[in-house]
Design an enzyme around this catalytic site. Sequence first.
Site, PDB file in Angstrom:
ATOM      1  N   TYR A  70      48.391  23.987  66.719  1.00 23.35           N
ATOM      2  CA  TYR A  70      47.952  24.913  66.264  1.00 23.35           C
ATOM      3  C   TYR A  70      46.742  26.043  67.118  1.00 23.35           C
ATOM      4  O   TYR A  70      46.381  26.783  66.778  1.00 23.35           O
ATOM      5  CB  TYR A  70      48.244  25.326  64.836  1.00 23.35           C
ATOM      6  CG  TYR A  70      49.752  25.949  64.186  1.00 23.35           C
ATOM      7  CD1 TYR A  70      49.822  27.109  64.443  1.00 23.35           C
ATOM      8  CD2 TYR A  70      50.748  24.556  64.074  1.00 23.35           C
ATOM      9  CE1 TYR A  70      51.312  26.742  63.732  1.00 23.35           C
ATOM     10  CE2 TYR A  70      52.064  25.151  63.610  1.00 23.35           C
ATOM     11  CZ  TYR A  70      52.510  26.486  63.335  1.00 23.35           C
ATOM     12  OH  TYR A  70      53.387  26.695  63.284  1.00 23.35           O
ATOM     13  N   ARG A  73      46.566  27.092  69.843  1.00 20.14           N
ATOM     14  CA  ARG A  73      47.565  28.295  69.565  1.00 20.14           C
ATOM     15  C   ARG A  73      46.018  29.361  69.373  1.00 20.14           C
ATOM     16  O   ARG A  73      46.577  30.678  69.812  1.00 20.14           O
ATOM     17  CB  ARG A  73      49.062  28.299  68.805  1.00 20.14           C
ATOM     18  CG  ARG A  73      50.275  28.443  69.587  1.00 20.14           C
ATOM     19  CD  ARG A  73      50.728  28.364  68.949  1.00 20.14           C
ATOM     20  NE  ARG A  73      51.312  29.605  67.647  1.00 20.14           N
ATOM     21  CZ  ARG A  73      51.950  30.094  67.069  1.00 20.14           C
ATOM     22  NH1 ARG A  73      52.881  29.002  66.565  1.00 20.14           N
ATOM     23  NH2 ARG A  73      52.079  31.128  66.499  1.00 20.14           N
ATOM     24  N   HIS A 125      53.455  36.277  57.951  1.00 17.68           N
ATOM     25  CA  HIS A 125      54.272  35.033  58.291  1.00 17.68           C
ATOM     26  C   HIS A 125      52.140  33.886  58.952  1.00 17.68           C
ATOM     27  O   HIS A 125      52.498  33.328  58.993  1.00 17.68           O
ATOM     28  CB  HIS A 125      54.191  34.643  60.218  1.00 17.68           C
ATOM     29  CG  HIS A 125      56.393  35.443  60.465  1.00 17.68           C
ATOM     30  ND1 HIS A 125      56.653  36.116  61.406  1.00 17.68           N
ATOM     31  CD2 HIS A 125      56.561  36.070  58.897  1.00 17.68           C
ATOM     32  CE1 HIS A 125      57.568  36.109  60.614  1.00 17.68           C
ATOM     33  NE2 HIS A 125      58.102  36.658  59.737  1.00 17.68           N
ATOM     34  N   CYS A 170      40.972  17.079  47.397  1.00 16.30           N
ATOM     35  CA  CYS A 170      41.543  16.208  46.609  1.00 16.30           C
ATOM     36  C   CYS A 170      42.082  15.387  47.380  1.00 16.30           C
ATOM     37  O   CYS A 170      42.814  14.488  47.457  1.00 16.30           O
ATOM     38  CB  CYS A 170      42.515  17.528  45.894  1.00 16.30           C
ATOM     39  SG  CYS A 170      44.477  17.975  47.342  1.00 16.30           S
ATOM     40  N   GLY A 209      57.199  46.417  69.343  1.00 15.74           N
ATOM     41  CA  GLY A 209      56.419  44.972  69.773  1.00 15.74           C
ATOM     42  C   GLY A 209      57.319  43.578  68.594  1.00 15.74           C
ATOM     43  O   GLY A 209      56.372  42.418  68.621  1.00 15.74           O
ATOM     44  N   THR A 210      58.789  44.171  68.727  1.00 19.98           N
ATOM     45  CA  THR A 210      59.160  43.020  67.968  1.00 19.98           C
ATOM     46  C   THR A 210      60.474  42.456  68.204  1.00 19.98           C
ATOM     47  O   THR A 210      61.407  43.834  68.134  1.00 19.98           O
ATOM     48  CB  THR A 210      59.381  42.590  65.992  1.00 19.98           C
ATOM     49  OG1 THR A 210      59.792  41.556  65.642  1.00 19.98           O
ATOM     50  CG2 THR A 210      59.492  44.036  65.160  1.00 19.98           C
ATOM     51  N   PRO A 236      58.683  47.700  75.184  1.00 16.73           N
ATOM     52  CA  PRO A 236      59.556  48.456  76.537  1.00 16.73           C
ATOM     53  C   PRO A 236      60.873  47.423  76.882  1.00 16.73           C
ATOM     54  O   PRO A 236      61.648  48.185  77.746  1.00 16.73           O
ATOM     55  CB  PRO A 236      58.579  47.159  77.323  1.00 16.73           C
ATOM     56  CG  PRO A 236      58.270  46.314  76.412  1.00 16.73           C
ATOM     57  CD  PRO A 236      58.237  46.537  75.220  1.00 16.73           C
ATOM     58  N   GLU A 237      61.435  46.805  76.158  1.00 15.71           N
ATOM     59  CA  GLU A 237      62.820  46.001  76.172  1.00 15.71           C
ATOM     60  C   GLU A 237      63.822  46.533  75.232  1.00 15.71           C
ATOM     61  O   GLU A 237      63.085  46.820  73.510  1.00 15.71           O
ATOM     62  CB  GLU A 237      63.107  44.858  75.903  1.00 15.71           C
ATOM     63  CG  GLU A 237      62.396  44.478  77.741  1.00 15.71           C
ATOM     64  CD  GLU A 237      62.542  45.065  78.790  1.00 15.71           C
ATOM     65  OE1 GLU A 237      64.022  45.004  78.606  1.00 15.71           O
ATOM     66  OE2 GLU A 237      61.579  44.909  80.014  1.00 15.71           O
TER      67      GLU A 237
HETATM   68  N1  APR Z   1      54.211  46.558  74.404  1.00 17.51           N
HETATM   69  C1  APR Z   1      55.332  46.210  73.075  1.00 17.51           C
HETATM   70  N2  APR Z   1      56.806  45.364  72.918  1.00 17.51           N
HETATM   71  C2  APR Z   1      56.060  44.048  73.573  1.00 17.51           C
HETATM   72  C3  APR Z   1      55.159  44.171  74.845  1.00 17.51           C
HETATM   73  C4  APR Z   1      54.109  45.189  74.990  1.00 17.51           C
HETATM   74  N3  APR Z   1      53.462  45.129  75.835  1.00 17.51           N
HETATM   75  N4  APR Z   1      55.298  42.982  75.395  1.00 17.51           N
HETATM   76  C5  APR Z   1      56.707  42.086  75.084  1.00 17.51           C
HETATM   77  N5  APR Z   1      57.142  43.231  73.911  1.00 17.51           N
HETATM   78  C6  APR Z   1      57.954  42.530  73.076  1.00 17.51           C
HETATM   79  C7  APR Z   1      58.973  42.371  73.461  1.00 17.51           C
HETATM   80  O1  APR Z   1      60.334  43.193  75.103  1.00 17.51           O
HETATM   81  C8  APR Z   1      60.149  41.920  72.246  1.00 17.51           C
HETATM   82  O2  APR Z   1      61.013  42.475  71.575  1.00 17.51           O
HETATM   83  O3  APR Z   1      57.780  41.828  72.000  1.00 17.51           O
HETATM   84  C9  APR Z   1      59.272  41.855  71.374  1.00 17.51           C
HETATM   85  C10 APR Z   1      58.749  39.582  71.094  1.00 17.51           C
HETATM   86  O4  APR Z   1      59.652  39.666  70.521  1.00 17.51           O
HETATM   87  P1  APR Z   1      59.411  37.486  70.217  1.00 17.51           P
HETATM   88  O5  APR Z   1      58.998  36.965  71.304  1.00 17.51           O
HETATM   89  O6  APR Z   1      60.418  37.239  69.506  1.00 17.51           O
HETATM   90  O7  APR Z   1      57.677  38.218  69.143  1.00 17.51           O
HETATM   91  P2  APR Z   1      58.235  38.117  67.352  1.00 17.51           P
HETATM   92  O8  APR Z   1      59.637  39.416  67.411  1.00 17.51           O
HETATM   93  O9  APR Z   1      56.946  39.000  66.820  1.00 17.51           O
HETATM   94  O10 APR Z   1      58.762  36.696  66.181  1.00 17.51           O
HETATM   95  C11 APR Z   1      58.993  37.378  65.024  1.00 17.51           C
HETATM   96  O11 APR Z   1      59.461  35.234  65.005  1.00 17.51           O
HETATM   97  O12 APR Z   1      59.443  33.196  65.588  1.00 17.51           O
HETATM   98  C12 APR Z   1      58.822  34.099  64.409  1.00 17.51           C
HETATM   99  O13 APR Z   1      57.195  33.535  63.944  1.00 17.51           O
HETATM  100  C13 APR Z   1      57.434  34.242  64.707  1.00 17.51           C
HETATM  101  O14 APR Z   1      56.003  36.061  63.647  1.00 17.51           O
HETATM  102  C14 APR Z   1      57.547  35.564  65.041  1.00 17.51           C
HETATM  103  C15 APR Z   1      58.844  35.578  64.165  1.00 17.51           C
END
Ligand code: APR
Length: 278
Positions: A70, A73, A125, A170, A209-210, A236-237
């Site tokens: 950690y 990171r 988180h 503690c 972005g998730t 982007p995906e």
């Molecule tokens: N701009 C926007 N989105 C982006 C970019 C960018 N420049 N680059 C990548 N991405 C997108 C990817 O296409 C993907 O859909 O961000 C997303 C990242 O996905 P993950 O790596 O799965 O991350 P996240 O969704 O935040 O993960 C969620 O999983 O394990 C847990 O605690 C961890 O908080 C985390 C959670």
Amino acid sequence: MLPDRVGRAITASAGPIVFLTGAGISAESGIPTFRGPEGFWRVGSRNYQPTEMATAVAFARMPAEVWRWYLFRRGVCRSAAPNAAHRALVRFEKRAGDRFLLVTQNVDGLHLRAGNSAARTYQIHGNADFCRCMRGCLPVVRELPVKLSESWEKERSLDDAELATLRCACGEWLRPHVLWFDESYDEPVYRYVSAQRAAETAAALIVVGTSGATSLPTRMCETVAARGAPLIVVDPEPTVFSAVAEASARGVYLRGTATEIVPELTEALGALALGRGV
Ligand code: APR
């Protein structure tokens, strides 16, 4: 940039404008995502799979090894700076005030460092700059001991003095203030109920972005789509969330990166939800 059917619904509602962010919003700040090719969950550490490290079970067995990972990171996060998408959310909060809410899965702290308020930012988180006593002593959430360096070589182990600073008064271990895979969301620490309530009343939910791998964000998106409220997905995906948006009456998928889309999108949302010149 937003279709009329979405714009009209946003203008007609007095609910909060809720942003839900994931690792993708920090990718252009240089922080790896979790599931991308160099992702934190893929690269891991010398001896352990990363998803094994991010558990309470691992911490009970090898606290020093989990802390080392950690702190590495956290070092990556501390050396990164907020990008144009983070800054756009700060401008939007200044303009929207109480109508703004930010739910983030990111533990990198970049939204707060950019200037979003702690009161309107739900870090569902946790935040890697903070720790908690394993026994639950007060204050529940504390800053990491200042003696710990902010930059950390990946394989550097903690020395005895550093390990000693990671003890509560503690005597129990301090742990990273993050939600582990074998733990559950809750309200007092992770704002579970508040985040879900935000989805129930949102004038719009904007997801940035998730990938859609976690349960609370999934419930939030499903709630908004079931209400027929605007659901805007920036990535982007294509993701499971972009698919939900495209299948929903007032959903829209904006394909692109966070810095390409979010600054213009927040301007458009400001004009729709808050009126010009506010
Ligand atoms: N701009 C926007 N989105 C982006 C970019 C960018 N420049 N680059 C990548 N991405 C997108 C990817 O296409 C993907 O859909 O961000 C997303 C990242 O996905 P993950 O790596 O799965 O991350 P996240 O969704 O935040 O993960 C969620 O999983 O394990 C847990 O605690 C961890 O908080 C985390 C959670």
